[in-house]
Scaffold this active site. Sequence first.
Site, PDB file in Angstrom:
ATOM      1  N   ASP A  93       0.870  -1.172   0.000  1.00  8.52           N
ATOM      2  CA  ASP A  93       0.000   0.000   0.000  1.00  8.52           C
ATOM      3  C   ASP A  93       0.906   1.222   0.000  1.00  8.52           C
ATOM      4  OD1 ASP A  93      -1.690   2.119   0.495  1.00  8.52           O
ATOM      5  OD2 ASP A  93      -2.583   1.266   2.308  1.00  8.52           O
ATOM      6  N   SER A 138       2.283  13.637 -14.915  1.00  8.96           N
ATOM      7  CA  SER A 138       1.206  13.635 -15.895  1.00  8.96           C
ATOM      8  C   SER A 138       1.225  14.952 -16.660  1.00  8.96           C
ATOM      9  CB  SER A 138      -0.145  13.488 -15.176  1.00  8.96           C
ATOM     10  OG  SER A 138      -1.238  13.773 -16.008  1.00  8.96           O
ATOM     11  N   TYR A 181      -6.252  16.239  -8.528  1.00  7.39           N
ATOM     12  CA  TYR A 181      -5.365  15.325  -9.242  1.00  7.39           C
ATOM     13  C   TYR A 181      -4.211  16.103  -9.870  1.00  7.39           C
ATOM     14  CZ  TYR A 181      -3.691  12.131 -12.869  1.00  7.39           C
ATOM     15  OH  TYR A 181      -2.894  11.357 -13.683  1.00  7.39           O
ATOM     16  N   LYS A 233      -0.021  15.911  -9.158  1.00  2.00           N
ATOM     17  CA  LYS A 233       0.987  15.656 -10.186  1.00  2.00           C
ATOM     18  C   LYS A 233       1.978  16.818 -10.301  1.00  2.00           C
ATOM     19  CE  LYS A 233      -0.396  11.548 -11.146  1.00  2.00           C
ATOM     20  NZ  LYS A 233       0.468  10.386 -10.802  1.00  2.00           N
TER      21      LYS A 233
END
Length: 261
Positions: A64, A144, A157, A161
């Site tokens: 994890d 990303s 998100y 990134k």
Amino acid sequence: MRTPLEGKAAVITGAGQGIGRAIALRLAADGADIAILDLNIENAKRVAAEVEALGRRAYATVSDVSDRDSLHAAVEGAEKELGGFDIMINNAGIAQVLPLLEVRPSDFERITQINIGGVLWGTQAAAASFINRGVKGKIINASSIAGHTGQPVFGVYSATKFAVRGLTQAAAQEYARYGITVNAYCPGTVGTGMWEEIDRILAERDGVPIGASFRNQAGGIALGRPETPEDVAGFAAYLAGPDSDYMTGQAPLIDGGMLFI
């Protein structure tokens, strides 16, 4: 003929599917032994079997990445099983499709713990191992296109990134004196299970057919096709190999021509 990664070993998080699996298979094809870390042990074992079919050693274990102790233990286990490692790829991550007004503390905590925490804990574990063993290793992180340009309904998100790029730059400077390089890869619209889930959420939210959002995203790619996990894996292999030895602290786009910055 000697392959680029012959005699090397790589630890890859989130390697049970998607981009992580593609990277594992590409690095194995290039000669590396592979540790597959994933929450889903059955997926990890399947990828391990694929790696072994390529003639390389494989080690599959549950980890994890949001839990520092879990990830450090998995990396230590991989080091023991493979007799050391030279490459750490912090690939595991999740997406989140939420307008900023809808983000709640639980949403924020989950994605930051995985996307930022997973990179931080993986970087720590790898750097500690490299420094202790005197290895001039490579740490490679998943960012990303959203880590270069913030995108609506992907706000948090995108923030995670961007954070990966910051961690990559800081770690590159901290570890350069040990000969450790730290870089990141920044994919665009990749045809994986993650994008299928994004597409489903956008279809429900926007009232459009399944597949429409993905096709719309892919329609803006200069090279005229969606990205594949293998496209990303090819670039990750470059970052893992000797041709990138003089490169550190960078997070290049590998998106087929979506962003031009």
